[in-house]
Design a protein around this motif. Sequence first.
Motif, PDB file in Angstrom:
ATOM      1  N   VAL A  98       0.850  -1.200   0.000  1.00 23.51           N
ATOM      2  CA  VAL A  98       0.000   0.000   0.000  1.00 23.51           C
ATOM      3  C   VAL A  98       0.883   1.246   0.000  1.00 23.51           C
ATOM      4  N   ALA A  99       0.624   2.158  -0.932  1.00 24.84           N
ATOM      5  CA  ALA A  99       1.456   3.348  -1.104  1.00 24.84           C
ATOM      6  C   ALA A  99       1.057   4.459  -0.140  1.00 24.84           C
ATOM      7  N   LEU A 100       2.064   5.107   0.451  1.00 23.93           N
ATOM      8  CA  LEU A 100       1.886   6.362   1.183  1.00 23.93           C
ATOM      9  C   LEU A 100       2.488   7.468   0.334  1.00 23.93           C
ATOM     10  N   ARG A 101       1.744   8.566   0.194  1.00 22.63           N
ATOM     11  CA  ARG A 101       2.123   9.627  -0.731  1.00 22.63           C
ATOM     12  C   ARG A 101       2.471  10.925  -0.013  1.00 22.63           C
ATOM     13  N   VAL A 102       3.279  11.764  -0.669  1.00 24.99           N
ATOM     14  CA  VAL A 102       3.650  13.064  -0.117  1.00 24.99           C
ATOM     15  C   VAL A 102       2.418  13.943   0.038  1.00 24.99           C
ATOM     16  N   ASP A 103       1.517  13.888  -0.918  1.00 26.58           N
ATOM     17  CA  ASP A 103       0.261  14.639  -0.911  1.00 26.58           C
ATOM     18  C   ASP A 103      -0.893  13.668  -1.160  1.00 26.58           C
ATOM     19  N   PRO A 104      -2.145  14.077  -0.845  1.00 26.11           N
ATOM     20  CA  PRO A 104      -3.278  13.169  -1.050  1.00 26.11           C
ATOM     21  C   PRO A 104      -3.669  13.049  -2.520  1.00 26.11           C
ATOM     22  N   SER A 105      -2.756  12.493  -3.297  1.00 19.75           N
ATOM     23  CA  SER A 105      -2.958  12.328  -4.728  1.00 19.75           C
ATOM     24  C   SER A 105      -2.073  11.183  -5.202  1.00 19.75           C
ATOM     25  N   THR A 106      -2.582  10.368  -6.116  1.00 20.90           N
ATOM     26  CA  THR A 106      -1.795   9.238  -6.628  1.00 20.90           C
ATOM     27  C   THR A 106      -0.667   9.696  -7.542  1.00 20.90           C
ATOM     28  N   SER A 107      -0.676  10.961  -7.957  1.00 19.39           N
ATOM     29  CA  SER A 107       0.389  11.468  -8.814  1.00 19.39           C
ATOM     30  C   SER A 107       1.517  12.110  -8.011  1.00 19.39           C
ATOM     31  N   SER A 108       1.358  12.223  -6.699  1.00 21.57           N
ATOM     32  CA  SER A 108       2.408  12.844  -5.893  1.00 21.57           C
ATOM     33  C   SER A 108       3.491  11.822  -5.556  1.00 21.57           C
ATOM     34  N   GLY A 109       4.575  12.287  -4.988  1.00 19.36           N
ATOM     35  CA  GLY A 109       5.712  11.436  -4.696  1.00 19.36           C
ATOM     36  C   GLY A 109       5.394  10.321  -3.714  1.00 19.36           C
ATOM     37  N   LEU A 110       6.099   9.212  -3.871  1.00 20.09           N
ATOM     38  CA  LEU A 110       5.922   8.058  -2.992  1.00 20.09           C
ATOM     39  C   LEU A 110       6.782   8.232  -1.748  1.00 20.09           C
TER      40      LEU A 110
ATOM     41  N   SER B 238     -10.197  11.608  -5.898  1.00 19.63           N
ATOM     42  CA  SER B 238     -11.015  10.403  -5.854  1.00 19.63           C
ATOM     43  C   SER B 238     -10.213   9.233  -6.410  1.00 19.63           C
ATOM     44  N   VAL B 239     -10.219   8.124  -5.651  1.00 18.67           N
ATOM     45  CA  VAL B 239      -9.434   6.943  -6.020  1.00 18.67           C
ATOM     46  C   VAL B 239     -10.376   5.751  -6.156  1.00 18.67           C
ATOM     47  N   THR B 240     -10.157   4.929  -7.180  1.00 15.31           N
ATOM     48  CA  THR B 240     -10.886   3.675  -7.347  1.00 15.31           C
ATOM     49  C   THR B 240      -9.890   2.536  -7.257  1.00 15.31           C
ATOM     50  N   ALA B 241     -10.108   1.648  -6.303  1.00 15.66           N
ATOM     51  CA  ALA B 241      -9.205   0.515  -6.110  1.00 15.66           C
ATOM     52  C   ALA B 241      -9.908  -0.544  -5.289  1.00 15.66           C
ATOM     53  N   GLU B 242      -9.543  -1.768  -5.507  1.00 19.54           N
ATOM     54  CA  GLU B 242     -10.090  -2.886  -4.741  1.00 19.54           C
ATOM     55  C   GLU B 242     -11.617  -2.928  -4.784  1.00 19.54           C
ATOM     56  N   GLY B 243     -12.196  -2.408  -5.879  1.00 23.65           N
ATOM     57  CA  GLY B 243     -13.642  -2.420  -6.022  1.00 23.65           C
ATOM     58  C   GLY B 243     -14.359  -1.282  -5.320  1.00 23.65           C
TER      59      GLY B 243
ATOM     60  N   THR C  30     -14.549   3.156  -4.536  1.00 28.40           N
ATOM     61  CA  THR C  30     -14.190   4.517  -4.949  1.00 28.40           C
ATOM     62  C   THR C  30     -14.372   5.432  -3.752  1.00 28.40           C
ATOM     63  N   ASN C  31     -13.356   6.254  -3.472  1.00 21.67           N
ATOM     64  CA  ASN C  31     -13.390   7.117  -2.298  1.00 21.67           C
ATOM     65  C   ASN C  31     -12.473   8.308  -2.534  1.00 21.67           C
ATOM     66  N   ASP C  32     -12.865   9.485  -2.059  1.00 21.27           N
ATOM     67  CA  ASP C  32     -11.998  10.660  -2.177  1.00 21.27           C
ATOM     68  C   ASP C  32     -11.402  11.073  -0.832  1.00 21.27           C
ATOM     69  N   ALA C  33     -11.576  10.248   0.199  1.00 21.15           N
ATOM     70  CA  ALA C  33     -11.041  10.569   1.530  1.00 21.15           C
ATOM     71  C   ALA C  33      -9.617  10.038   1.666  1.00 21.15           C
ATOM     72  N   TRP C  34      -8.741  10.867   2.232  1.00 21.21           N
ATOM     73  CA  TRP C  34      -7.350  10.504   2.508  1.00 21.21           C
ATOM     74  C   TRP C  34      -7.044  10.824   3.959  1.00 21.21           C
ATOM     75  N   SER C  35      -6.167  10.051   4.578  1.00 22.62           N
ATOM     76  CA  SER C  35      -5.764  10.278   5.960  1.00 22.62           C
ATOM     77  C   SER C  35      -4.265  10.537   6.035  1.00 22.62           C
TER      78      SER C  35
ATOM     79  N   TRP D 135       0.452  10.471   3.250  1.00 19.94           N
ATOM     80  CA  TRP D 135      -1.000  10.310   3.102  1.00 19.94           C
ATOM     81  C   TRP D 135      -1.335   8.924   2.557  1.00 19.94           C
ATOM     82  N   ILE D 136      -2.494   8.409   3.002  1.00 22.14           N
ATOM     83  CA  ILE D 136      -2.974   7.117   2.532  1.00 22.14           C
ATOM     84  C   ILE D 136      -4.441   7.261   2.157  1.00 22.14           C
ATOM     85  N   SER D 137      -4.849   6.643   1.055  1.00 22.51           N
ATOM     86  CA  SER D 137      -6.261   6.630   0.695  1.00 22.51           C
ATOM     87  C   SER D 137      -7.030   5.834   1.744  1.00 22.51           C
TER      88      SER D 137
END
Length: 507
Positions: free
Chosen positions: A437-449, A469-474, A476-481, A489-491
């Motif tokens: 599971v990826a943790l990101r610099v910002d709450p976006s899948t395009s930001s740094g790992l 908004s992220v779709t994964a594992e069936g 869709t959610n736009d919340a990040w922690s 950050w993690i979806s």
Amino acid sequence: MTAVLVVPAVARADNAQPLNQCQIAGPASPQAQTAVAFACAAWRARTPYTWGGGHNPGYVGPTYGSVDWSDVQHSWRDPWIKGLDCSGFVRWAWYRAMNRDVLPGTALDQYRSSNAFQVYPAHNGGSGIEGYLLAGDLVFTSGNGSVADISHVMLYLGDGKVVEEWQSGEVARVTTLASRTTDGRLVGAVRVRNQGALEQPGNYSAANPAIDPNNPFAYVLAPGAGGGGGGGNGIPERMWATDVNVRLHPNRSANVVTSLPSPTMVYVRCQQHGESVTDEGYTNDAWSYLPDLGGWISNIYLQGPAWFSDVPQCGTGETDSSVGSGSSAPNGAGGPNRTWGTDVAVRSTPYTDSTSTVLTRLTGPTAVQLSCQKHAQTVTAEGYTNDAWSYLPQYGGWISNIYLQGDAWIAGIPSCDGKGTPTPAGTRPGQTWGTDVALRVDPSTSSGLVTRLSTPTAVAISCQKHAQSVTAEGYTNDAWSYLPQYSGWISNIYLQGDAWLAGVPAC
């Protein structure tokens, strides 16, 4: 953290003997002399190794580390240890020397850096390397001597000696270059570009704080913090909360100097007891002075213990007597559990050995909050023997269950996770699921790992927000922690619970 988190750990097997002197030897540029001066100052300060330390985005200097999953046994405490890893150590020393960040990234990145050139590419197993080197050069090793597997970097002092941060659970040390380049481990050495002409070692004094080797962690400037020595006039600490007021005096009725809208790095000159503040379920009367902002912040809003062991208490001329109506007694937070006995130590780790420091002592029976408990060092005291320890979030430390009223294992207190990780003050416990599971610099899948969690992991969550908004594992959610231990950050898709987590505040 940056990509440093994927660098293999240095092998713990080590026959090097630590030396008791750190000093430059031989001619060197003024910049190299400065880099060595600060590296030796960190050695004198017994700066600890922490995996990933010194690699937080936008900041060069000591930081809290992360768990090295290839060496969990020794590095599980690193998220609560502020220090530097090997590449963070040389990065910081040369940042201080050049007044800019010339060596970011991993040891491998530094070996290949455009800001350095090779003075000794490995070709003969290390024989005679000293003849190629000057003080301030960087020496690189790997388990097999190959560039692709570089796992360690050291700073050369001259006269066949190096200074290094070398492994979790240890502090900076000086040793011989020969002892660190045996068994075909030597890869090569590089020299930082754009240095001045060689000179004999100069004398650096506290009269010039920009190059004060006796106070290595003061005057640390974050890139872009501004010139003139204004930014970073103090010890760096990280906030966790949003919309935090910085006040003219250490009490809530004082005028607001400024408001900090989001978690950020701040610089602390000293701390003192002021008005008692209760927020997010914690109570604390410790306040820290932020010289860059000209005001005070309650320690409740700073990551770490209630009272920082690396921040000095405000002395004469610094103490502010306007403490408001709160108690002047430290750490007044109560809880459903109670200690007994007198002069009971609260420690930085659940151990009594040299790896653990005493954060505070409870002079008498005290009401306390317990976030979790775990089995660690066996202790015999007061006629009892027990290996259970509990984490006290309002003190940021551990206490042997011997000194808690109740059974040896306290009923109703959850077990800390398998790595012994407590939930820091100001956060909520959570659990990831899934693998890689990826943790990101910002709450976006395009930001740094930042890093990847290879297995389901217990984590601490400070806040959540709506973002990409992220779709994964069936799902869709736009919340990040936000996970402060990892500074990433993690979806919420990968956190157990609802799409929007109950009990976790909005960022």
